[in-house]
Design an enzyme around this catalytic site. Structure first.
Site, mmCIF file in Angstrom:
data_model
loop_
_atom_site.group_PDB
_atom_site.id
_atom_site.type_symbol
_atom_site.label_atom_id
_atom_site.label_comp_id
_atom_site.label_asym_id
_atom_site.label_seq_id
_atom_site.Cartn_x
_atom_site.Cartn_y
_atom_site.Cartn_z
ATOM 1 N N GLU A 77 -4.365 16.688 -18.767
ATOM 2 C CA GLU A 77 -4.394 17.335 -20.085
ATOM 3 C C GLU A 77 -5.628 16.903 -20.881
ATOM 4 O OE1 GLU A 77 -1.107 16.347 -22.655
ATOM 5 O OE2 GLU A 77 -1.522 18.043 -23.967
ATOM 6 N N GLU B 156 5.018 21.256 -28.211
ATOM 7 C CA GLU B 156 4.815 19.829 -28.456
ATOM 8 C C GLU B 156 4.142 19.771 -29.817
ATOM 9 O OE1 GLU B 156 2.742 16.109 -26.177
ATOM 10 O OE2 GLU B 156 1.489 17.663 -27.075
HETATM 11 C C1 LER Z 1 -1.000 13.955 -27.282
HETATM 12 O O1 LER Z 1 -1.857 14.375 -28.276
HETATM 13 C C2 LER Z 1 -0.677 15.018 -26.327
HETATM 14 O O2 LER Z 1 -1.068 16.146 -26.465
HETATM 15 C C3 LER Z 1 0.167 14.654 -25.181
HETATM 16 O O3 LER Z 1 0.675 15.805 -24.542
HETATM 17 C C4 LER Z 1 -0.661 13.842 -24.192
HETATM 18 O O4 LER Z 1 -0.321 12.546 -24.103
HETATM 19 MN MN MN Z 2 -0.051 17.865 -25.431
#
Ligand code: LER
Ligand code: MN
Length: 271
Positions: free
Chosen positions: A153, A247
């Site tokens: 990511e 998220e």
């Molecule tokens: C944190 O900013 C994030 O996007 C998580 O998915 C990765 O640790």
């Molecule tokens: Mn993330």
């Protein structure tokens, strides 16, 4: 496209970017009743969890687990893979391997975001990038023995100093040469780092395995200035079949944020 959200596993009391309130069982039931297809489990230490009980709760409710999120390995325990501290990186590696074992049990992917660490923690080491990719490769090789896919990511510059945008992510994936490693893109980070969110998504092609959704201010979609019609049109054009998973900051509270997000996801999947 499938609809997902991040919830805390039973070993994480509160996650800064996780949704829904109540016990783990209540969160799972609420996710299903809102219309989510799957949840990402935010875990801290799989050795403290009853995997069988979690699986039964999820299967009974009919909620899938697309991936296990590792952000709290860093957030709560400060674990990082790329650091000059040998003890610390060895603890991070061990913990990640146990997350991979758990992911194998759930048939889920594992994301590597903040837990990868930072090049500046290598104290000016020559070939820092090569060292970092070697660290990631070790994890990917372990995951391959367990048939687990890793999603790398890209995250913004304030959280890490390497792999910040889609193009960095694709470079890392090419250099890793591990077919069990793909890319996940988080719209919040992309809004900071990618010149164009749509071009960034397109550049990942069939290596795009997962998407994190939030608005520009990291609140539920609709709270900021991202153009979700255009973003979803791009994902549709790409034939993206994976999860678009919330998220985001649980504002105004973790249940309203989950409700507002599913409304947007349902509207956009019909576009
Ligand atoms: C944190 O900013 C994030 O996007 C998580 O998915 C990765 O640790
Ligand atoms: Mn993330």
């Amino acid at each position: 496209m499938k609809k997902g959200l991040v919830i805390c596993g039973p070993d994480v009391a509160w996650g800064p970017l996780a949704l829904l309130s109540g016990t783990f069982e209540e969160k799972v039931l609420e996710a299903v009743s809102l219309g989510y297809d799957g949840c990402e489990l935010m875990v801290r230490d799989p050795s403290r969890l009853d995997w069988g009980a979690i699986k039964r709760t999820l299967e009974t409710a009919g909620l899938a687990v697309p991936q296990i999120v590792t952000g709290e390995l860093f957030g709560a325990d400060g674990l990082v893979l790329v650091t000059a501290d040998v003890q610390l990186r060895s603890r991070a590696e061990q913990r990640l391997c146990s997350v991979i074992d758990m992911a194998a049990y759930f048939n889920a992917m594992v994301n590597i975001g903040r837990v990868r660490g930072r090049l500046d923690l290598l104290n000016g080491m020559e070939n820092a990038w090569e060292f970092a990719t070697q660290q990631l490769r070790r994890i990917a090789h372990y995951a391959r023995t367990k048939n687990v896919r890793i999603v790398l990511e890209p995250i913004n510059r304030y959280e890490s100093d390497f792999i910040n945008n889609a193009s960095d992510g694709m470079r890392a994936i090419e250099e890793l040469e591990c077919d069990n490693v793909g890319l996940m893109l988080d719209l919040f980070h992309m809004n900071i780092e990618d010149a164009s969110i749509e071009q960034g998504l397109l550049s990942a092609g069939d290596k795009l395995w997962h998407v994190h959704i939030a608005d520009s201010n990291r609140r539920y979609p609709g709270s900021g200035h991202l153009d979700f019609n255009s973003i979803f049109a791009t994902l549709k054009d790409m034939g993206f079949q994976g999860y678009i998973s919330a998220e985001l900051i649980p504002f105004p509270d973790p249940d309203v944020a989950a409700q507002k997000t599913i409304e947007l996801l349902k509207r956009c999947e019909k576009l």
